[in-house]
Each structure stands twice: as C-alpha cells, then as structure tokens.
Design a protein around this motif. Structure first.
Motif: not given
Length: 230
Positions: A203-211, A128-139
């Motif tokens: 709420p953020q966009v997230f990505f997923a692969d190979d579940l 998984f990955g979140c569509a965040l490119n700053g200093i804030t992490s993703c919950d």
C-alpha cells in the motif's frame, strides 16, 4: 377556448396548470478541489497533518484522508492551493472524524446516508499521483459502490485499475488525469481509491485533486435536502 357544452370559457387556472420547479436547492456538477479549506503550519515551519472534516461537501471520508498545500508534497495541485492525500496507516496517525470508521480504507461517499438517494453521485474524472520515486509504477485501484435496497448495504458496482508511473526523484511531478467514463460510475453511494506498488502490492500514499462529480438525484426535493444539511 369556449366550452362547447355550456358556452363558457374555462378559468385561466384550469387552462394552465401551475408550474412546478424541476431543479432547486443544490444540484448539478461540482468539483472537490479541497481549496476551500484552510491549512497552516506551526511556528516552526512544520506541517501538521489533519484528518478530513466530515462531512465535506456533503460527503464522508475514511480515516487516512487529509489535505494540504502542495508546497508540502511533490505534486503541484491542479487548482491552488491544496491537494488531498491518503495515508494507508492514517488510522494510527490521524484523529478520528465523525463516521470515518464506517467507510472502507480509501473510500469517500454518502457514508451514514448511503441509503438516501439525494447523496448519491456520479464520478467523472480526477487527478492522481502516487508517492513513488523509483522505477516501480503504481497500481491504482478504483472501486465504485451502490446502495442495494434488498441487502440494505453497499455493493461493488465496478472496479477499475490504472497504472500511474513513478515520479523520478520527486522532480517535476505531475498529477495524472484519470477518467471514469464507464456508466457504472454513475449513481454511486461511495467510491474507493487505493494505491499499491505494481510488483509487491505494498500500500502506498496517494494524492488527489480536482475530483469532478455530479449529483445523481436532480429532483427539487433532493436539492433542497442537500442545501439544508452539511
């Protein structure tokens, strides 16, 4: 063996009962890679966003799920060429697909077949990955649901929180492995994923692969039911 009562030998069928298959049809573990789908851009080089087609590998997906080649987003796929993406506002951007509105935001699972154990599954891990490119992490919040025969509805069995770091400037991004080792992630009728900024809870966009999943009901009847339906 001779029958001690009448001295006769029993027939072969009496000695050895007919073998019964324990697994048949579609059974075992499987991976949702989203690579057996075809996505193409238009003639202007723009990537059209399509909703997930329901069902996909026998499971149904909420409005907001889509899939695309990784060249259109910052995270390289684990297996080429596609990754899944969830848009929190996808209900207004993507066309509705059958039964998508019956699932919670960010959920996929048995959907309208939630009461049928042949479509229950075990969840093992995913990337998984979140569509965040700053200093804030993703919950990243993962909730597992099971069908309750008493209430005739899905109930939450487990909730797990994972912190996913941001990808600075969307450079050299890498999907993060998230494991579902807890036993309550077994025998699910649905699983829900949602991503939020860790501070403000946006709420953020997230990505997923190979579940990595597996069918919970391994009986022959369940395997035949799955192979006979989408």
């Amino acid at each position: 063996m001779i029958n001690p009562i009448n001295g006769s030998a029993p027939s072969a069928t009496a000695q050895i009962p007919a073998a019964q298959p324990t697994r048949c049809g579609e059974y075992g573990n499987f991976t949702l890679s989203f690579d057996d789908t075809t996505v193409e851009g238009d003639n202007k080089g723009l990537m059209p966003v399509h909703g997930m087609t329901n069902p996909y590998h026998h499971l149904f997906y909420a409005n907001g799920f889509t899939y695309m080649p990784d060249k259109w987003e910052p995270y390289p796929s684990i297996s080429q060429p596609n990754v899944a993406m969830f848009l929190p506002i996808g209900t207004s951007l993507l066309p509705n697909t059958p039964f998508a509105g019956t699932l919670l935001p960010g959920e996929f699972g048995s959907g309208p077949r939630a009461s049928v154990s042949a479509y229950w599954f075990n969840a093992y891990y995913g990337y998984f990955g979140c569509a965040l490119n700053g200093i804030t992490s993703c919950d990243f919040r993962i909730s597992g649901f099971r069908w309750d025969n008493v209430t005739k509805q899905e109930v939450m069995a487990i909730e797990k929180h994972v912190t996913i770091p941001p990808c600075w400037g969307f450079l050299k991004c890498k999907l993060q492995l998230v494991t579902f080792d807890e036993p309550d992630f077994r025998g699910l009728s649905g699983i829900q994923f949602n991503a939020y900024t860790s501070v403000l809870g946006i709420p953020q966009v997230f990505f997923a692969d190979d579940l990595s999943l597996g069918w919970w009901n391994q009986s022959c009847a369940a395997g035949i039911l799955r192979i006979g339906h989408r």
